[in-house]
Design a protein around this motif. Structure first.
Motif, PDB file in Angstrom:
ATOM      1  N   UNK A 513      40.475  55.639  14.437  1.00 23.41           N
ATOM      2  CA  UNK A 513      39.675  56.797  14.837  1.00 23.41           C
ATOM      3  C   UNK A 513      38.948  57.384  13.632  1.00 23.41           C
ATOM      4  N   UNK A 514      37.839  58.075  13.891  1.00 22.70           N
ATOM      5  CA  UNK A 514      36.988  58.565  12.804  1.00 22.70           C
ATOM      6  C   UNK A 514      37.535  59.817  12.134  1.00 22.70           C
ATOM      7  N   UNK A 515      38.156  60.695  12.927  1.00 21.82           N
ATOM      8  CA  UNK A 515      38.602  61.968  12.385  1.00 21.82           C
ATOM      9  C   UNK A 515      37.489  62.984  12.227  1.00 21.82           C
ATOM     10  N   UNK A 516      36.267  62.653  12.633  1.00 22.62           N
ATOM     11  CA  UNK A 516      35.130  63.563  12.503  1.00 22.62           C
ATOM     12  C   UNK A 516      35.251  64.723  13.496  1.00 22.62           C
ATOM     13  N   UNK A 517      34.773  65.907  13.122  1.00 28.34           N
ATOM     14  CA  UNK A 517      34.918  67.086  13.986  1.00 28.34           C
ATOM     15  C   UNK A 517      34.368  66.891  15.391  1.00 28.34           C
ATOM     16  N   UNK A 518      33.233  66.180  15.523  1.00 24.02           N
ATOM     17  CA  UNK A 518      32.638  66.032  16.848  1.00 24.02           C
ATOM     18  C   UNK A 518      33.478  65.138  17.773  1.00 24.02           C
ATOM     19  N   UNK A 519      34.385  64.348  17.172  1.00 22.35           N
ATOM     20  CA  UNK A 519      35.246  63.475  17.972  1.00 22.35           C
ATOM     21  C   UNK A 519      36.682  64.004  18.048  1.00 22.35           C
ATOM     22  N   UNK A 520      36.917  65.146  17.455  1.00 22.77           N
ATOM     23  CA  UNK A 520      38.281  65.618  17.273  1.00 22.77           C
ATOM     24  C   UNK A 520      39.023  65.811  18.594  1.00 22.77           C
ATOM     25  N   UNK A 521      38.398  66.442  19.567  1.00 25.64           N
ATOM     26  CA  UNK A 521      39.090  66.741  20.816  1.00 25.64           C
ATOM     27  C   UNK A 521      39.537  65.468  21.527  1.00 25.64           C
ATOM     28  N   UNK A 522      38.629  64.514  21.636  1.00 30.86           N
ATOM     29  CA  UNK A 522      38.978  63.264  22.333  1.00 30.86           C
ATOM     30  C   UNK A 522      40.032  62.483  21.561  1.00 30.86           C
ATOM     31  N   UNK A 523      39.898  62.411  20.239  1.00 26.48           N
ATOM     32  CA  UNK A 523      40.865  61.660  19.444  1.00 26.48           C
ATOM     33  C   UNK A 523      42.238  62.329  19.459  1.00 26.48           C
TER      34      UNK A 523
END
Length: 557
Positions: A513-523
Motif C-alpha cells: 500500500x502507498x500510505x498516501x493521505x488520499x488513499x489512507x481511508x481505504x488502506x
C-alpha cells in the motif's frame, strides 16, 4: 508474611474463568495471591515448548513462582485421586485406559523449562519443583525424583504457602536477574502454546463474550420490527445472524438469510444446513432466475461480468415476489449492499416481515453508498470479542480506531516480514507458514489472505505451500454455479472474499500500500479487515517500499 501482596499474572482471574480455566487452579491462584508476600510473583498456566526439526514438544506448568533473586519454583497441581506405585504417581483421565505418570509429566515440563531458559540466555538460577495434590494423601513417597518436601497433599493442604517459602526463600538481588526472569515468563512464555488448546480456548471465549449480542434481537419488541446493528469487526455479527435464523426456524417461520460474498455464504450454508434460503445476494438471484425466470438467459449471460449482474438485478424486480413470501429477512455484511438489492429482497417478503440488518462501516471496501434504511431502530456496539490482546495492541498503535477490545486472552504478537520482489514474497510465505506449523498450528487453521484481487494475489498459481496443498478459488464455476476450488488444507483467499470469516492464524500477503493521505481511508479499511480476521496469530508480508512499513514495525514494539 505480608498477606495479600503477592503479584499474580495474569491479573484477570474473572476473565480466565470465562475462558474455561480450571476452577480448582483459579482457587489456588487466588490463595497464593492472598497468602504469599510481596516478594513473590505467581505466573499461572505457563506453557513451554521446544522446537525441533520434526515439530514442537509441549510442556504445561500450572504455576511458576519467582522470588526477588529470580529463582523459580514450578508447581504441578493435580486434583482428584492419584494412583500410587512403587516408583511413580499416576492420574487417570476420562477416556484413558492407563494412568498418566505425574512424575514423568513434571520432569518433562521442568526439562523443557530449562531448555527455554537456556535458549533465552538468562543468567543461572535455581529451579525447584512442587507437586500439589489437595484431594489425595500420599502414602508412599518413593516416586523417582520426588521427596516429601516436594509434595503438598491433602493432609498438608493448609501449609501450601509455607512450603512455597521453604522451597523458595524470598531472597533479594541487586542485579537484573529477577526482572529478566519476570519478563521472560510474561513475554517469552505465552499463556498458552499448545495451539490446539489455544484455538479451542479462543473460540470458547469469543462465543461466550458475544452471546449477549446474539440474544439481543429476541429481547427487543417494537413495530414494525426493523433492527440495524452496527458493530465492530469481531463483535459476533455472523453469530447473531445464525442465532436469528435458527430462532426463526424454531418458531415455525420462513427466514431468508442474505450475505455479500460467496465464501461466507458457503460457511453459513454448511453451519445451518440450508442451501436454499441461505446464500449471498447474487446466489439468491441466480436461484430465483432459474426457478421463476429465464434459465437459458442466465446461462448465456453469466460471462458478461458486472454488466450481467446489473441486468440481473433489474430482472429480479419482476420475479422476486414469486420466491417468497418470507417472514424474516436477515442481512449480514450489509455495508457492502446496494440500495436496489434491498428493494429486490423486500419484494420476496410478507407485508409485516421482520428485518435484521448487520453491518460494519469500517469494513466497507467496495465504495458503495450506505443503504438508507428508513424506520429502522439502530443499535451500535464497538466491542471486539475476537481479537486477542497482543494483536489488539498492535492495531491500536497502527490504526486510529475507537474499539473496545474485550478478549482477555493474549494471542501472539504480529510478525512483520518484508519482501522486495514477487519471488521474495513467495519465499517469505513459505517460511512463515512453516514457522506457524512449527508453533503447533495445523494447516487447516491457517488462512492466507491477500489484500489484492484474485488475479494478482501472490498465491494465484500455487498448488502448495510448505508442503501443504492450497484451497483457492480458480475463478471458474461448475454447471450449478458453485465456485471451483483447488484441493488442500491451507485456505487462500482475498480479503474481499474472506470478510465475515476468521481463522486461528492469518497470513496477510501483498501488503504494498502507498500510505498516501488520499488513499489512507481505504488502506486503513483493508488492514483493519485483515488484522481482525485472526483469532490467535497474524503474520504480515509487507513490501519493503510500502508506505505503512515503518508504522507497522513501530507498532510491534
Amino acid at each position: 508474611m505480608a498477606p495479600g501482596k503477592a503479584r499474580v499474572m495474569p491479573t484477570n482471574i474473572a476473565e480466565l474463568r470465562l475462558g474455561g480455566a480450571s476452577e480448582a487452579e483459579l482457587a489456588t491462584l487466588q490463595r497464593l495471591a492472598d497468602e504469599l508476600s510481596a516478594e513473590y510473583t505467581v505466573f499461572y498456566s505457563r506453557h513451554v515448548a521446544h522446537l525441533t526439526p520434526r515439530g514442537q514438544a509441549f510442556g504445561e506448568i500450572d504455576f511458576v513462582i519467582v522470588n526477588q533473586s529470580g529463582d523459580v519454583l514450578l508447581i504441578e497441581q493435580k486434583n482428584g485421586s492419584l494412583q500410587e506405585a512403587d516408583d511413580d504417581l499416576g492420574i487417570r483421565y476420562a477416556g484413558q485406559v492407563q494412568p498418566k505418570s505425574v512424575v514423568e509429566q513434571m520432569h518433562r515440563s521442568r526439562a523443557l523449562f530449562l531448555q527455554a531458559l537456556k535458549a533465552a540466555d538468562l543468567p543461572p538460577v535455581t529451579v525447584s519443583s512442587l507437586l500439589y495434590c489437595p484431594d489425595h494423601r500420599v502414602e508412599q513417597v518413593n516416586a523417582a525424583g520426588l521427596s516429601i518436601e516436594g509434595i503438598v497433599d491433602a493432609r498438608d493442604d493448609k501449609s501450601l504457602a509455607t512450603r512455597v517459602e521453604q522451597l523458595l526463600p524470598a531472597a533479594h538481588s541487586q542485579d537484573q536477574t529477577p526482572r529478566l526472569m519476570r519478563d521472560f515468563l510474561m513475554h517469552s512464555l505465552s499463556l498458552e502454546r499448545d495451539m490446539t488448546r489455544t484455538t479451542e480456548r479462543h473460540k470458547a471465549v469469543y462465543q461466550r463474550l458475544a452471546s449477549p449480542l446474539q440474544e439481543l434481537p429476541a429481547a427487543l419488541d417494537f413495530s414494525p420490527w426493523r433492527l440495524r446493528i452496527q458493530a465492530a469487526a469481531g463483535a459476533g455479527k455472523s453469530l447473531v445472524a445464525i442465532e436469528a435464523y435458527e430462532r426463526a426456524i424454531a418458531n415455525g417461520e420462513n427466514p431468508l438469510l442474505v450475505c455479500f460474498n460467496r465464501p461466507l455464504a458457503d460457511a453459513l450454508q454448511t453451519r445451518l444446513g440450508d442451501t436454499e434460503n441461505v446464500n449471498n445476494f447474487h446466489g439468491h438471484c441466480r436461484q430465483w432466475l432459474r426457478a421463476f425466470g429465464d434459465a437459458d438467459r442466465l446461462q448465456a449471460s453469466e460471462s458478461d461480468g458486472s454488466a450481467f449482474w446489473d441486468e440481473l438485478v433489474e430482472q429480479m424486480t419482476d420475479i422476486a415476489d414469486q420466491a417468497g413470501p418470507f417472514d424474516v429477512l436477515i442481512i449480514d455484511e450489509g455495508q457492502d449492499f446496494k440500495p436496489d438489492w434491498y428493494e429486490v429482497l423486500r419484494l420476496a417478503m410478507k407485508p409485516d416481515y421482520r428485518c435484521l440488518w448487520l453491518e460494519d462501516a469500517e469494513q466497507a471496501l467496495l465504495g458503495n453508498d450506505p443503504v438508507p434504511l428508513e424506520g429502522f431502530v439502530r443499535y451500535s456496539n464497538q466491542r471486539n470479542f475476537r481479537t486477542p490482546a497482543r494483536i489488539a495492541r498492535f492495531i491500536d498503535r497502527l490504526l486510529d480506531k475507537h474499539v473496545d477490545w474485550a478478549n482477555p486472552l493474549d494471542g501472539c504478537i504480529p510478525v512483520v516480514s518484508t519482501y522486495a520482489t514477487e519471488a521474495g514474497q513467495r519465499e517469505q510465505l513459505e517460511q512463515r507458514v512453516q514457522a506457524l506449523m512449527r508453533q503447533g498450528f495445523q494447516a487447516e487453521q491457517i488462512a492466507i489472505v491477500s489484500l489484492r484481487g484474485q488475479s494478482s494475489a501472490v498465491y494465484r498459481d500455487l498448488s502448495s505451500i510448505a508442503g501443504k496443498g492450497i484451497r483457492r478459488f480458480t475463478g471458474r464455476y461448475d454447471d450449478d454455479g458453485n465456485p471451483v476450488h483447488t484441493v488442500g488444507p491451507l485456505h487462500a483467499e482475498t480479503i474481499y472474499r474472506f470478510k465475515g470469516q476468521q481463522a486461528p492464524a492469518i497470513v496477510l500477503t501483498d501488503i504494498d500500500l502507498s500510505g498516501e493521505p488520499e488513499h489512507r481511508d481505504r488502506e486503513t479499511a483493508l488492514i483493519w479487515c485483515g488484522l481482525t480476521r485472526a483469532t490467535v496469530a497474524c503474520e504480515l508480508l509487507v513490501h519493503e517500499e510500502c508506505g505503512w512499513l515503518k508504522a507497522m514495525q513501530r507498532a510491534r514494539k
